[in-house]
Design an enzyme around this catalytic site. Sequence first.
Site, short mmCIF file in Angstrom:
data_model
loop_
_atom_site.label_atom_id
_atom_site.label_comp_id
_atom_site.label_asym_id
_atom_site.label_seq_id
_atom_site.Cartn_x
_atom_site.Cartn_y
_atom_site.Cartn_z
N SER A 7 1.00 -1.25 0.08
CA SER A 7 -0.05 -0.09 -0.05
C SER A 7 0.79 1.27 -0.08
O SER A 7 1.79 1.50 0.98
CB SER A 7 -0.75 -0.11 1.37
OG SER A 7 -1.41 1.38 1.53
N HIS A 30 -1.18 -1.17 -4.22
CA HIS A 30 -2.43 -0.93 -3.71
C HIS A 30 -2.46 0.38 -3.64
O HIS A 30 -1.72 0.99 -2.87
CB HIS A 30 -2.70 -1.68 -2.28
CG HIS A 30 -4.02 -1.65 -1.85
ND1 HIS A 30 -5.12 -2.49 -2.25
CD2 HIS A 30 -4.40 -0.83 -0.79
CE1 HIS A 30 -6.34 -2.22 -1.63
NE2 HIS A 30 -5.63 -1.06 -0.64
N ASP A 32 -4.85 3.65 -2.05
CA ASP A 32 -5.90 3.97 -1.22
C ASP A 32 -6.53 5.26 -1.72
O ASP A 32 -6.06 6.53 -1.58
CB ASP A 32 -5.58 3.73 0.01
CG ASP A 32 -5.56 2.43 0.73
OD1 ASP A 32 -6.41 1.56 0.46
OD2 ASP A 32 -4.48 2.15 1.27
N MET A 34 -9.29 8.18 -0.80
CA MET A 34 -10.17 8.59 0.33
C MET A 34 -10.84 9.98 -0.02
O MET A 34 -9.90 10.69 -0.34
CB MET A 34 -9.28 8.83 1.66
CG MET A 34 -8.75 7.24 1.96
SD MET A 34 -7.84 7.49 3.68
CE MET A 34 -6.80 6.00 3.56
N HIS A 63 -8.33 1.25 -4.46
CA HIS A 63 -9.35 0.88 -3.34
C HIS A 63 -9.98 2.24 -3.22
O HIS A 63 -9.57 3.22 -2.62
CB HIS A 63 -8.63 0.62 -2.22
CG HIS A 63 -9.42 0.10 -0.81
ND1 HIS A 63 -8.98 -0.05 0.54
CD2 HIS A 63 -10.88 0.22 -0.58
CE1 HIS A 63 -9.93 -0.10 1.19
NE2 HIS A 63 -11.10 -0.05 0.34
N MET A 65 -12.33 4.50 -1.30
CA MET A 65 -12.96 4.65 -0.08
C MET A 65 -13.82 5.96 -0.27
O MET A 65 -13.27 7.00 0.43
CB MET A 65 -12.02 4.70 1.11
CG MET A 65 -11.36 3.40 1.62
SD MET A 65 -10.17 3.35 2.64
CE MET A 65 -8.79 3.36 1.48
N MET A 136 -12.08 -5.91 4.96
CA MET A 136 -11.06 -4.86 5.58
C MET A 136 -10.89 -5.43 7.22
O MET A 136 -11.83 -6.04 7.81
CB MET A 136 -11.95 -3.49 6.00
CG MET A 136 -11.74 -2.94 4.38
SD MET A 136 -10.34 -2.29 3.81
CE MET A 136 -9.49 -1.11 5.29
N PHE A 142 -7.35 5.01 7.55
CA PHE A 142 -6.05 5.47 8.24
C PHE A 142 -4.98 4.17 8.30
O PHE A 142 -5.60 3.04 8.36
CB PHE A 142 -6.14 5.92 9.64
CG PHE A 142 -6.82 7.01 9.73
CD1 PHE A 142 -6.15 8.42 9.79
CD2 PHE A 142 -8.38 6.88 10.33
CE1 PHE A 142 -6.97 9.67 9.92
CE2 PHE A 142 -9.07 8.33 10.42
CZ PHE A 142 -8.20 9.46 10.08
N ASP A 174 -7.16 -6.51 3.89
CA ASP A 174 -6.41 -5.18 4.10
C ASP A 174 -6.49 -4.59 5.45
O ASP A 174 -7.76 -4.34 5.97
CB ASP A 174 -6.87 -4.27 3.10
CG ASP A 174 -6.22 -2.89 3.03
OD1 ASP A 174 -5.40 -2.66 3.82
OD2 ASP A 174 -6.71 -1.90 2.14
N GLY A 196 1.22 -2.11 4.17
CA GLY A 196 1.64 -1.01 4.12
C GLY A 196 2.97 -0.78 5.19
O GLY A 196 4.09 -0.92 4.49
#
Length: 219
Positions: A7, A30, A32, A34, A63, A65, A136, A142, A174, A196
């Site tokens: 990540s 990966h 993320d 957000m 991903h 979010m 998840m 976070f 994850d 990560g």
Amino acid sequence: MIKIAPSILSADFANLERDVRRVSCADYLHVDVMDGAFVPNLSIGVPVVNSLRKCTGLPLDVHLMIEKPARYIEAFAKAGASLLSVHLEADHPTGIAQALELMERHGVKKAVALRPITKAQAVLPYLQQLDMVLVMTVEPGFGGQAFLPEQLDTIRQVRALIERYNPACLLEVDGGITAKTAPLAVQAGANVLVAGSAVYGADDPAAAIAALRAAELTP
């Protein structure tokens, strides 16, 4: 073989291309995304995915979010995402179905993601068309959180559903993945691990990736 998806949330964003190249032995990258609404944090968006696509040949596991993710499927697909995961909690079922339809239209692999509050059975309306389910094992938003062991039951239940309805579907986990928790996730049924801090916090990210892949060999 277990697949590893480092990540970039744990990478050094001032040296992102360098840190992407440091994990070139991984299976996915990966990413993320957000929005500060679905989750309380903000992170990267379409321009960064576009830049990442130019500096790595790894599949980009993006991903989302974000609320109402169907609005952004086309943009992320055109930016170079290889796979997009949308949270079942982020929209009404019709909106999730629309997002998956758009992924199909734009040639992107399809995934849905589940927060810890969501039951495994929530994937059933979509499962037969999916390439991956993301479970998840922390509350999204976070990096650096501790693995929630109660999510092992959800992983097992999702694995059972996959085996029954779509055996080709991957099961990604994850959150809080380390050398200690990776074997637990694999034994519960995961075959893709997002990591990560366990990768980017290591002196040798390639060795950390190899150690995580070895989780399937741990009794």
